[in-house]
Write a protein that holds these residues in place. Structure first.
Motif, PDB file in Angstrom:
ATOM      1  N   SER A 212       0.837  -1.211   0.000  1.00 29.10           N
ATOM      2  CA  SER A 212       0.000   0.000   0.000  1.00 29.10           C
ATOM      3  C   SER A 212       0.868   1.254   0.000  1.00 29.10           C
ATOM      4  N   ILE A 213       2.014   1.215   0.707  1.00 30.34           N
ATOM      5  CA  ILE A 213       2.935   2.352   0.720  1.00 30.34           C
ATOM      6  C   ILE A 213       3.575   2.517  -0.664  1.00 30.34           C
ATOM      7  N   THR A 214       3.928   1.414  -1.289  1.00 32.56           N
ATOM      8  CA  THR A 214       4.519   1.450  -2.636  1.00 32.56           C
ATOM      9  C   THR A 214       3.575   2.135  -3.626  1.00 32.56           C
ATOM     10  N   LEU A 244       9.609   9.036  -4.053  1.00 34.82           N
ATOM     11  CA  LEU A 244      10.500   8.073  -4.704  1.00 34.82           C
ATOM     12  C   LEU A 244      11.182   7.168  -3.684  1.00 34.82           C
ATOM     13  N   LEU A 245      11.653   7.764  -2.591  1.00 35.46           N
ATOM     14  CA  LEU A 245      12.275   6.960  -1.541  1.00 35.46           C
ATOM     15  C   LEU A 245      11.283   5.959  -0.962  1.00 35.46           C
ATOM     16  N   LEU A 246      10.048   6.421  -0.710  1.00 36.10           N
ATOM     17  CA  LEU A 246       9.018   5.507  -0.202  1.00 36.10           C
ATOM     18  C   LEU A 246       8.782   4.353  -1.169  1.00 36.10           C
ATOM     19  N   PHE A 247       8.682   4.684  -2.441  1.00 43.08           N
ATOM     20  CA  PHE A 247       8.425   3.657  -3.458  1.00 43.08           C
ATOM     21  C   PHE A 247       9.549   2.622  -3.483  1.00 43.08           C
ATOM     22  N   ILE A 248      10.784   3.089  -3.485  1.00 41.43           N
ATOM     23  CA  ILE A 248      11.939   2.172  -3.571  1.00 41.43           C
ATOM     24  C   ILE A 248      12.063   1.323  -2.314  1.00 41.43           C
ATOM     25  N   LEU A 249      11.995   1.968  -1.136  1.00 43.99           N
ATOM     26  CA  LEU A 249      12.183   1.235   0.121  1.00 43.99           C
ATOM     27  C   LEU A 249      11.051   0.246   0.380  1.00 43.99           C
ATOM     28  N   SER A 250       9.811   0.662   0.171  1.00 46.75           N
ATOM     29  CA  SER A 250       8.682  -0.245   0.437  1.00 46.75           C
ATOM     30  C   SER A 250       8.640  -1.395  -0.555  1.00 46.75           C
TER      31      SER A 250
END
Length: 545
Positions: A212-214, A244-250
């Motif tokens: 969901s975060i991604t 972008l950081l959220l997308f990559i990390l999640s």
């Protein structure tokens, strides 16, 4: 350009605050209901919720600062107060608080699914407040979805400042309804999550949450192109960099969880360590106290309610865990009392054979008053507090108690939070209390955040006694000093009247036992029209069987 909808927002922000508070409460209800349904222990669950929201609200504020503001913060080493917040900061710091507390508690129960569904629902409610409040809006648009805001709104003032509209215009130019886009996205996201959950596509319980975060990070990155803002790194806005950081990390978390991690078995989840509960709760309360001046009134009230719940539930767990069998509960002989002190004779009921008692008492109180400073200024204050106390009455007229109280004080138009753990010992002729007030309240009698809480009684409480108190009064620490005498009523156990002097003037403090369990404790102190206090405490006692 005409818009299909014109909104006249509440420029005071009250409407948005109500939606914001309702959104926070909705998330708590969803996760708590899930925990009850899955039979997850309530104590670690409420501590996990308290930590997650405390870190989330902190992160939402910290991430609201722009690049230039952070450079100034690093230069001055001071964080300014702000009412701004961003959902991206909520998510990042919320995850940090969640997993830090989960590690400290050794919490192995699967709750990631509940958080995955709860936060989009909370965001929907929040964005309804943003839509009607006008705090989030997009660029000017000629799209059929564009909406206008009335005079005085943020969108109107921004367009007036940049010259897009003239002072005589009554509404703004149509703008992208950004909150409406997020509401639609969250509805679609919830449908996707539910489909994935029902078809068991993902194996690990935390994968659904990070998915969901991604998806939100992906959506938010492109949404920022229609939001006003300043460019930062590589021409991207701050929110786009964070997205972008959220997308990559999640996305990485989902991959790792699905490929390498396994869900724990039920036997591995059944772990209880009361010491960890107390350690985590104490740390969270200290963190809340340290940042309380930085919170808005709505945020402070919400976190206080969560902290009261965590304190109450944890205290009950402590009481149940530390239950002690008292082997020396000696029965006493039935005694007949015919004479009192001062050579007065009263009819006295027969004392029954003594049996040891164990009970805990929950109390709540509120107060209002004015305090006149030495320099002549007058401060108005109000307070609200709760306490929980456990008592072991192991011999007749001898008992030992420990407890804590949590309170908030609005002093001179600023909110302060305090926490007081304490110990008490009472016998027939003497009693005392020792505690520590931890708060950020500063006044004439207090120059630091740590102040002792003290009390001393000499004389039998059910006949005649003298006592003194310092920073020892639910709901708070005011008035700091009290000293006086009291008279008890032997035919009506628990009832008594105290009179004396205090920093708020002469006081009268009766205690009225409505029945064996329930009591009222009003307090009236008066010196002048600018130095007085009115207060009321309510106590309810639960006896162990």
């Amino acid at each position: 350009m005409n818009s299909w909808l014109t909104i006249d927002p509440d420029n005071q922000g009250n409407q948005h605050l109500l939606f914001y508070l309702f959104a926070l409460a909705t998330v708590v209800v969803i996760i708590t209901a899930y925990g009850v349904r899955k039979k997850i222990p309530l104590t670690p669950l409420i501590l996990l919720l308290f930590s997650t929201f405390l870190f989330s609200i902190l992160g939402g504020k910290l991430f609201s600062f722009g690049f230039d503001e952070w450079l100034n913060i690093l230069k001055t080493q001071q964080i300014p107060e702000t009412r701004n917040k961003t959902i991206l900061g909520y998510l990042i710091f919320g995850v940090i608080g969640f997993y830090l507390t989960r590690y400290l508690l050794k919490f192995k129960y699967p709750v990631g699914t509940a958080f995955a569904f709860a936060w989009p629902v909370g965001l929907i409610v929040t964005r309804l407040g943003c839509l009607t409040g006008g705090c989030c809006y997009g660029h000017v648009t000629d799209s059929v979805l564009g909406i206008s805001y009335a005079k005085g709104s943020l969108a109107y003032n921004s367009q007036l400042f940049t010259g897009l509209i003239q002072p005589g215009q009554t509404v703004s130019l149509p703008v992208h309804p950004v909150p409406l886009y997020e509401i639609i996205f969250c509805v679609v996201l919830l449908f996707m999550l539910y489909t994935i959950y029902k078809k068991r596509i993902l194996k690990h319980e935390s994968s659904l949450f990070f998915l969901s975060i991604t998806l939100y990070g992906f959506f938010r990155f492109f949404e920022e192109f229609i939001r006003p803002g300043q460019s930062g790194v590589l021409g991207l806005q701050k929110a786009q960099v964070i997205s972008l950081l959220l997308f990559i990390l999640s996305t990485g978390f989902v991959f790792i969880a699905e490929k390498y991690r396994k869900d724990k078995t039920e036997s591995e989840r059944s772990f209880t360590d009361i010491n960890r509960y107390i350690f985590v709760l104490t740390g969270l309360l200290l963190l809340l106290i340290s940042i309380s001046n930085w919170l808005t009134f709505t945020e402070l009230i919400f976190l206080q309610l969560l902290s009261y719940s965590a304190l109450f539930i944890t205290s009950i767990n402590v009481i149940q865990t530390l239950k002690i069998k008292v082997a020396y509960a000696l029965p006493s002989l039935m005694m007949f009392m015919a004479f009192l002190l001062m050579s007065q004779t009263l009819s006295t009921p027969l004392d029954s054979v003594f049996t040891s008692k164990k009970y805990f008492t929950i109390g709540a109180g509120g107060s209002y008053g004015k305090e006149e400073e030495i320099c002549g200024g007058v401060n108005e204050y109000s307070a609200f507090g709760m306490n929980l106390e456990y008592t072991n009455e192991y011999k007749k007229d001898k008992k030992f108690s420990f407890g804590s109280q949590l309170y908030t004080i609005n002093y001179d138009y600023a909110n302060y939070l305090g926490f007081t753990p304490y110990l008490k010992w009472d016998s027939r002729y003497i009693g005392g209390k020792l505690g520590i007030n931890l708060s950020n309240l500063e006044s004439e009698y207090k120059g630091s955040e740590i102040v002792p809480s003290l009390a001393l009684r000499i004389g039998p409480e059910n006949i005649f006694f003298v006592d003194a108190h310092y920073a020892d009064y639910l709901p708070g620490e005011l008035p700091a000093f009290q000293a006086g005498l009291g008279v008890g009523f032997r035919n009506h156990p628990g009832n008594r009247i105290r009179i004396g002097i205090s920093e708020s003037g002469l006081y009268l403090n009766p205690r009225l036992m409505l029945n064996e369990n329930f009591s009222l404790d009003p307090f009236l102190a008066y010196s002048t029209a600018t130095n007085y206090q009115l207060a009321l405490r309510i106590h309810y006692t639960f006896y162990e069987k």
